[in-house]
Design a protein around this motif. Sequence first.
Motif, short mmCIF file in Angstrom:
data_model
loop_
_atom_site.label_atom_id
_atom_site.label_comp_id
_atom_site.label_asym_id
_atom_site.label_seq_id
_atom_site.Cartn_x
_atom_site.Cartn_y
_atom_site.Cartn_z
N THR A 173 0.82 -1.20 0.00
CA THR A 173 0.00 0.00 0.00
C THR A 173 0.86 1.26 0.00
O THR A 173 1.81 1.38 0.78
CB THR A 173 -0.93 0.02 1.23
N LYS A 174 0.50 2.19 -0.89
CA LYS A 174 1.15 3.50 -0.96
C LYS A 174 0.08 4.58 -0.83
O LYS A 174 -1.01 4.45 -1.38
CB LYS A 174 1.91 3.65 -2.28
N TYR A 175 0.43 5.67 -0.11
CA TYR A 175 -0.53 6.71 0.21
C TYR A 175 -0.17 8.03 -0.46
O TYR A 175 1.01 8.37 -0.60
CB TYR A 175 -0.59 6.92 1.74
N GLU A 176 -1.21 8.78 -0.85
CA GLU A 176 -1.02 10.08 -1.47
C GLU A 176 -0.36 11.05 -0.49
O GLU A 176 -0.71 11.10 0.69
CB GLU A 176 -2.38 10.63 -1.92
N ASP A 177 0.58 11.84 -1.01
CA ASP A 177 1.26 12.89 -0.23
C ASP A 177 1.92 12.35 1.03
O ASP A 177 2.15 13.10 1.99
CB ASP A 177 0.28 14.01 0.15
N ASP A 178 2.17 11.05 1.07
CA ASP A 178 2.83 10.43 2.22
C ASP A 178 2.13 10.73 3.54
O ASP A 178 2.77 10.95 4.57
CB ASP A 178 4.30 10.87 2.30
#
Length: 357
Positions: free
Chosen positions: A164-169
């Motif tokens: 999983t990767k998230y927008e804008d960290d």
Amino acid sequence: MQKILPTILLLFCCSWAWTQAKLADSTATSKPKTKNIDFNVMPYVNYNRTLDFMFGAIPMMMYKLNKTDTISPKSLSGISAVYTTNKSYFVASFNKWYFKEDKWRAQLFLATGNQNAQFYVDDIDTPDFYDYATKASVANIIVQRKIVKALYAGLGYAYAHYNTKYEDDVQPSSVTQTNGIQINMMYDTRNAVYYPTQGDKVKLRWINYPTWFGNDISANKILSEYNKYFPMRNGTDVLAARFSGKFGLGNITFEQQVTIGGEDIRGYSEGKYRGDGLMALQGEYRYNFNKKMGLVGFAGVATIYGSDTSDFNWNLYPGAGIGYRYRAFKTEKFNVGLDAAVGKGDWGLYFRIGEAF
């Protein structure tokens, strides 16, 4: 994998069926033998507020594992392949098997895909919905044995791998793999497994994720449901009621959390209300105006706990809507359809394979 569902427009389904049957000899006086396999392909066209337009196909078949077994219900196997215009995709195989005069039941679910979705964050400078992308592969197998009349018990295994990767960290990227051991019980007095008109279905499932079984952290989930069916209009229609409880205990990961929506309470598609567990009550009236088609009306209420947004916990979230049903197989009452529902500041569309519960 958590599903985040619907809004606006709906292109609905057409369906067709190809069936395989041996032709009777023109000189024979006996009737043709009943075919063992019913095959059907459902095109999938839908719209979702998060996933946008969705296109795909769902081939599926019903069959007897043993032609001489007149007690077991027909087994069901299918594959679904869906692509969305926000560049998500899902491929899944679903199977339900009934054999040995319904003394044994088994389920196998396999899926892989990439889900581009969103979740709500309020503990940062700019509270809002933020996108995330999860590449996931999951497998779930359950085997049950009849213990006494109507009571089944069994074991299962649940595997999942998430990246999983998230927008804008807004959260650090994560790779999670879980291995769950399941103990399950089911009390089933329904008069049919695919479209019951009377009886009860009670399910209790405990999933343990111990560290000695390849998990980074220890956690538990308890999944429960109680479905009740009442015949109406001399058995033509059905009034169905459901309680559902999903309880996360311990260190529940982001991907293991539950979201209000789906079969537990329809009308929520944004993925805003997310937590470690939920409880939901709902009722549904199933009106059959002919042998092949019907309408449903439903309403319910849900609550969650363990949300990162504390104001969401233990509030009541109502949902209500209507739906259309179409009979997918000639020899078995098994419906597909589409539901439209509204919730608290939200709404959704739901393509159905089988009934909601």
